[in-house]
Design a protein around this motif. Structure first.
Motif, PDB file in Angstrom:
ATOM      1  N   TYR A  17       2.848   8.337   2.982  1.00 19.91           N
ATOM      2  CA  TYR A  17       2.148   9.136   1.965  1.00 19.91           C
ATOM      3  C   TYR A  17       0.681   8.706   2.006  1.00 19.91           C
ATOM      4  CZ  TYR A  17       0.382   8.933  -2.920  1.00 19.91           C
ATOM      5  OH  TYR A  17      -0.376   8.953  -4.055  1.00 19.91           O
ATOM      6  N   SER A 106       2.579  -2.312  -5.793  1.00 23.29           N
ATOM      7  CA  SER A 106       2.442  -1.315  -6.856  1.00 23.29           C
ATOM      8  C   SER A 106       3.705  -0.463  -6.936  1.00 23.29           C
ATOM      9  CB  SER A 106       1.212  -0.435  -6.635  1.00 23.29           C
ATOM     10  OG  SER A 106       1.363   0.347  -5.482  1.00 23.29           O
ATOM     11  N   SER A 138       2.256   5.011  -9.713  1.00 26.26           N
ATOM     12  CA  SER A 138       1.807   4.833  -8.322  1.00 26.26           C
ATOM     13  C   SER A 138       2.726   5.709  -7.492  1.00 26.26           C
ATOM     14  CB  SER A 138       1.968   3.364  -7.940  1.00 26.26           C
ATOM     15  OG  SER A 138       1.597   3.165  -6.600  1.00 26.26           O
ATOM     16  N   SER A 140       3.902   5.854  -4.490  1.00 29.51           N
ATOM     17  CA  SER A 140       4.980   5.270  -3.698  1.00 29.51           C
ATOM     18  C   SER A 140       6.093   4.687  -4.575  1.00 29.51           C
ATOM     19  CB  SER A 140       4.420   4.204  -2.761  1.00 29.51           C
ATOM     20  OG  SER A 140       3.743   3.214  -3.504  1.00 29.51           O
ATOM     21  N   ARG A 143       9.643   6.281  -4.819  1.00 32.11           N
ATOM     22  CA  ARG A 143      10.693   6.025  -3.821  1.00 32.11           C
ATOM     23  C   ARG A 143      11.485   4.760  -4.119  1.00 32.11           C
ATOM     24  NH1 ARG A 143       6.169   7.017   0.445  1.00 32.11           N
ATOM     25  NH2 ARG A 143       6.160   4.768   0.198  1.00 32.11           N
TER      26      ARG A 143
HETATM   27  O1  PMV Z   1       1.323   4.626  -4.046  1.00 32.70           O
HETATM   28  P1  PMV Z   1       0.222   3.819  -3.485  1.00 32.70           P
HETATM   29  O2  PMV Z   1      -1.083   4.067  -4.148  1.00 32.70           O
HETATM   30  O3  PMV Z   1       0.619   2.350  -3.435  1.00 32.70           O
HETATM   31  O4  PMV Z   1       0.003   4.265  -1.935  1.00 32.70           O
HETATM   32  C1  PMV Z   1       0.855   3.910  -0.889  1.00 32.70           C
HETATM   33  C2  PMV Z   1       0.237   4.217   0.421  1.00 32.70           C
HETATM   34  C3  PMV Z   1       0.911   3.602   1.629  1.00 32.70           C
HETATM   35  O5  PMV Z   1       1.606   2.424   1.289  1.00 32.70           O
HETATM   36  C4  PMV Z   1      -0.159   3.234   2.646  1.00 32.70           C
HETATM   37  C5  PMV Z   1       1.839   4.602   2.318  1.00 32.70           C
HETATM   38  C6  PMV Z   1       3.188   4.818   1.676  1.00 32.70           C
HETATM   39  O6  PMV Z   1       3.740   5.905   1.863  1.00 32.70           O
HETATM   40  O7  PMV Z   1       3.723   3.911   1.011  1.00 32.70           O
END
Ligand code: PMV
Length: 325
Positions: A17, A106, A138, A140, A143
């Motif tokens: 992502y 995060s 956040s 991610s 998931r």
């Molecule tokens: O959700 P965030 O802001 O921690 O962004 C995650 C971005 C990546 O770890 C680089 C990719 C991913 O899909 O987890």
């Protein structure tokens, strides 16, 4: 007063992502797919407490202020608006992963906070609703509500953008910690920069949907080799689009690149392993379970090595006796 505790694990994306189409609702530009891990947990206690003046957030024993507290407060505001409450909360979080070094702390952080805060404020949410809620903290984190392999749908809007389980090949992930310091530029800021300035951004978004479709097919066919090939090429594409931002951002260090090369050499020697890396220099390598020890041994020269397996989605756990007093 109500106290609830949740535990969540980070996830590492195999289809990444990178970029939002709606920043307020945290809707991604494309779908993604990840593996929830069984190590580096975040355990978070949320105590809804009318007697305190404002939200408090303690991370690994240190009281937080500024941006770190602000992100938690904004997230709690969302939970309060859903629950029709105005009571402040005390949040106490222990994070077993190095924060901010691309190990997706995060993700485990907001997944644990979503589950604990929803329960503490009396909301009764199913998995999909908890995933949507975690997404708001956040992206991610959406998931990390799911066990093992997890697909986060880009969706049409807030209602349809959540993660759900996928079945696929059994694998291990070798995490090579090259550097556990806080990264220089947050994924949130860098994503925005990429979307605004990279001439390749549109191609990245479109090709990510194609990679996700191919990955889902490879998972369905239980085809580890294909899962691996898509994982490695997609990770390098993400780092390429990030590096093409203006000003450029580079997360991979020379040691990260050396690990990618070592993994190619392992494949040439007949051991199937594939690399990926998030927004930091640390590298995660997927292998079949039987090859994990051999790959870990080959990578020890580059940093601290941990072999991890598929882990559980975020859940409520009993509140530790001391905190419940
Ligand atoms: O959700 P965030 O802001 O921690 O962004 C995650 C971005 C990546 O770890 C680089 C990719 C991913 O899909 O987890």
């Amino acid at each position: 007063m109500s106290t609830k505790t949740a535990r969540a694990y980070p996830n590492i994306a195999l289809v990444k992502y990178w970029g939002k189409r709606d920043e307020a609702l945290m809707l991604p530009a494309a779908g993604s797919l990840s593996l929830t891990l069984d190590e580096f947990a975040t355990t978070t206690i949320v105590r809804v407490d009318d007697t305190v003046a404002e939200d408090q957030f303690v991370l690994n024993g240190a009281p937080q202020s500024g941006d770190s507290l602000g992100r938690v407060t904004r997230f709690l505001d969302l939970v309060r608006s859903m629950a029709g409450s105005s009571a402040p909360a005390a949040v106490d979080s222990i994070n077993e992963a190095p924060t901010g070094a691309g190990l997706a702390s995060s993700a485990s952080g907001f997944a644990a906070l979503a589950v604990a805060a929803a329960a503490a404020y009396g909301l009764d949410l199913d998995r999909a609703a908890l995933s949507r809620l975690a997404r708001r903290g956040s992206g991610s984190a959406a998931r990390s509500l799911v066990d093992g392999l997890s697909v986060w749908h880009a969706g049409d809007g807030d209602e349809t953008s959540f993660a759900e389980p996928v079945t696929g090949p059994d694998m291990r992930m070798i995490i090579v910690t090259v550097d556990s310091r806080q990264k220089a530029i947050s994924s949130r800021t860098a994503m925005r920069l990429t979307a605004l300035t990279s001439p390749f951004y549109q191609g990245w978004v479109e090709s990510t949907e194609a990679s996700l479709a191919a990955m889902l097919e490879a998972c369905r066919d239980n085809d580890f080799s294909r899962v691996g090939r898509i994982t490695e090429s997609h990770a390098l594409r993400m780092h390429a689009v990030i590096q093409s931002s203006d000003p450029p951002v580079r997360y991979l260090s020379p040691t990260s690149i050396a690990i990618f090369d070592e993994v190619v050499a392992l494949r040439d020697a007949g051991v199937e392993a594939y690399s990926t890396a998030d927004a930091g220099p640390n590298v995660a390598v997927i292998t079949r379970p039987d090859d994990a020890e051999r790959v870990a041994t080959a990578l020890e020269q580059y940093g601290e090595v941990r072999i991890v397996s598929a882990g559980p989605g975020a859940t409520l756990i009993d509140t530790p006796a001391k905190a419940a007093e």
